[in-house]
Design an enzyme around this catalytic site. Structure first.
Site, mmCIF file in Angstrom:
data_model
loop_
_atom_site.group_PDB
_atom_site.id
_atom_site.type_symbol
_atom_site.label_atom_id
_atom_site.label_comp_id
_atom_site.label_asym_id
_atom_site.label_seq_id
_atom_site.Cartn_x
_atom_site.Cartn_y
_atom_site.Cartn_z
ATOM 1 C CG HIS A 38 3.055 -0.660 9.637
ATOM 2 N ND1 HIS A 38 4.015 0.280 9.894
ATOM 3 C CD2 HIS A 38 2.039 -0.006 9.029
ATOM 4 C CE1 HIS A 38 3.584 1.465 9.456
ATOM 5 N NE2 HIS A 38 2.394 1.318 8.930
ATOM 6 C CB SER A 45 1.145 11.065 3.216
ATOM 7 O OG SER A 45 2.228 11.101 4.138
ATOM 8 C CG ASN A 65 -1.859 1.327 11.471
ATOM 9 O OD1 ASN A 65 -2.051 1.156 12.686
ATOM 10 N ND2 ASN A 65 -0.668 1.180 10.919
ATOM 11 C CD GLU A 107 4.812 3.274 11.724
ATOM 12 O OE1 GLU A 107 3.923 2.789 12.450
ATOM 13 O OE2 GLU A 107 4.625 4.249 10.965
ATOM 14 C CE LYS A 130 0.999 4.506 11.111
ATOM 15 N NZ LYS A 130 2.050 5.154 10.361
ATOM 16 C CD GLU A 165 1.191 1.274 5.046
ATOM 17 O OE1 GLU A 165 0.178 1.958 5.196
ATOM 18 O OE2 GLU A 165 1.916 0.934 5.988
ATOM 19 N N GLY A 199 3.772 9.060 7.130
ATOM 20 C CA GLY A 199 3.859 10.100 8.157
ATOM 21 C C GLY A 199 4.709 11.292 7.749
HETATM 22 P P1 13P Z 1 0.252 7.933 7.396
HETATM 23 O O1 13P Z 1 -1.096 7.931 6.691
HETATM 24 O O2 13P Z 1 0.229 8.671 8.676
HETATM 25 O O3 13P Z 1 1.341 8.358 6.462
HETATM 26 O O4 13P Z 1 0.568 6.403 7.783
HETATM 27 C C1 13P Z 1 0.419 5.418 6.835
HETATM 28 C C2 13P Z 1 0.553 4.101 7.496
HETATM 29 O O5 13P Z 1 1.629 3.751 7.970
HETATM 30 C C3 13P Z 1 -0.638 3.251 7.596
HETATM 31 O O6 13P Z 1 -0.318 1.977 8.028
#
Ligand code: 13P
Length: 253
Positions: free
Chosen positions: A96, A214, A9, A98, A11, A168, A174
């Protein structure tokens, strides 16, 4: 047998030029003869067509990070499933954390989008996961079960078998804090059992459940060796070809 599935992803990272560089880097770094792992990249909308054309002769699949649930119309700023398919998308990330946090996505909207994606021939990667506060209150199971039930509402068993669920934990995204393989496995098993209750165990055994939060080359192998962790949804570590390729390698038997 579930195929290990690693999705990246991106982002809101990578402009047009950077997309070309990353995809070309991946083409060099990946071993395309190894068919045991399914690889998906999910760039931002503006890079989908370019990534799709650069990946055309490869087994790497393309996914989007969101979509709207109508075919077309006066919906300024939105993207339809048909538009995604027209640039080569086969997958779409939905719900997601976010998007839930910043753009008010709910289990209901994710469910509407998931049904539309499936009807349009796209495979949804449905994201669920608890916040730190919820984990500390010991309500992880309740939160994740409510999300899974809500997001899968009125979806048939045949369709659920095609869906990917991504667990997740919000506190691991992150932050550099990964769920331990045991913590992740526990929730993955809970999700699989719930799908088993809602549908059948035969259906539950077919559903790919990815872990995200992560994931890095250093922790991927142990996470991916858990019996109910069928892949990873990778954020930060998918933005460099070498680290994404290394995570993919960890998924090979
Ligand atoms: P990170 O791997 O940066 O923690 O993000 C995970 C994520 O949100 C994948 O969709």
């Amino acid at each position: 047998m579930r195929t290990k599935t690693i999705a990246g992803n991106w982002k809101m990272f990578k402009n047009f030029q950077q997309t070309e560089d990353l995809i070309n880097g991946l083409k060099k770094a990946l071993d395309f003869t190894d068919k045991s792992v399914k690889v998906i990249v999910c760039p931002p909308f503006t890079s989908l067509a370019l990534a799709g054309s650069l990946l055309k002769e490869t087994p790497v699949a393309l996914g989007a990070q969101n979509m709207y649930f109508e075919d077309e119309g006066a919906f300024t700023g939105e993207i339809s499933p048909g538009m995604l398919k027209s640039v080569g998308c086969e997958y779409v990330i939905l719900g997601h954390s976010e998007r839930r946090l910043y753009f008010h996505e709910t289990n209901e909207s994710v469910n509407t989008k998931a049904k539309k994606a499936l009807a349009s021939g796209l495979i949804p990667i449905v994201c669920v996961g608890e916040t730190l506060e919820e984990r500390e209150k010991n309500i992880t199971d309740l939160i994740v079960s409510t999300q899974v039930r809500g997001c899968l509402k009125e979806i048939s068993a045949a369709d659920v078998e095609r869906i990917i669920i991504a667990y997740e934990p919000v506190w691991a995204i992150g932050t550099g804090k990964t769920a331990t393989p045991q913590q992740a496995e526990e929730v993955h098993l809970l999700i699989r059992k719930l799908v088993g209750q809602l549908y059948s165990w035969a259906t539950a055994e077919k559903v790919v459940i990815q872990y995200g939060g992560s994931v890095k080359p250093e922790n991927a192998k142990e996470l991916l060796s858990q019996p109910n962790i069928d892949g990873a949804l990778v954020g930060g570590a998918c933005l460099k070809a070498d680290s994404f390729a290394s995570i993919i390698k960890s998924a090979t038997a």
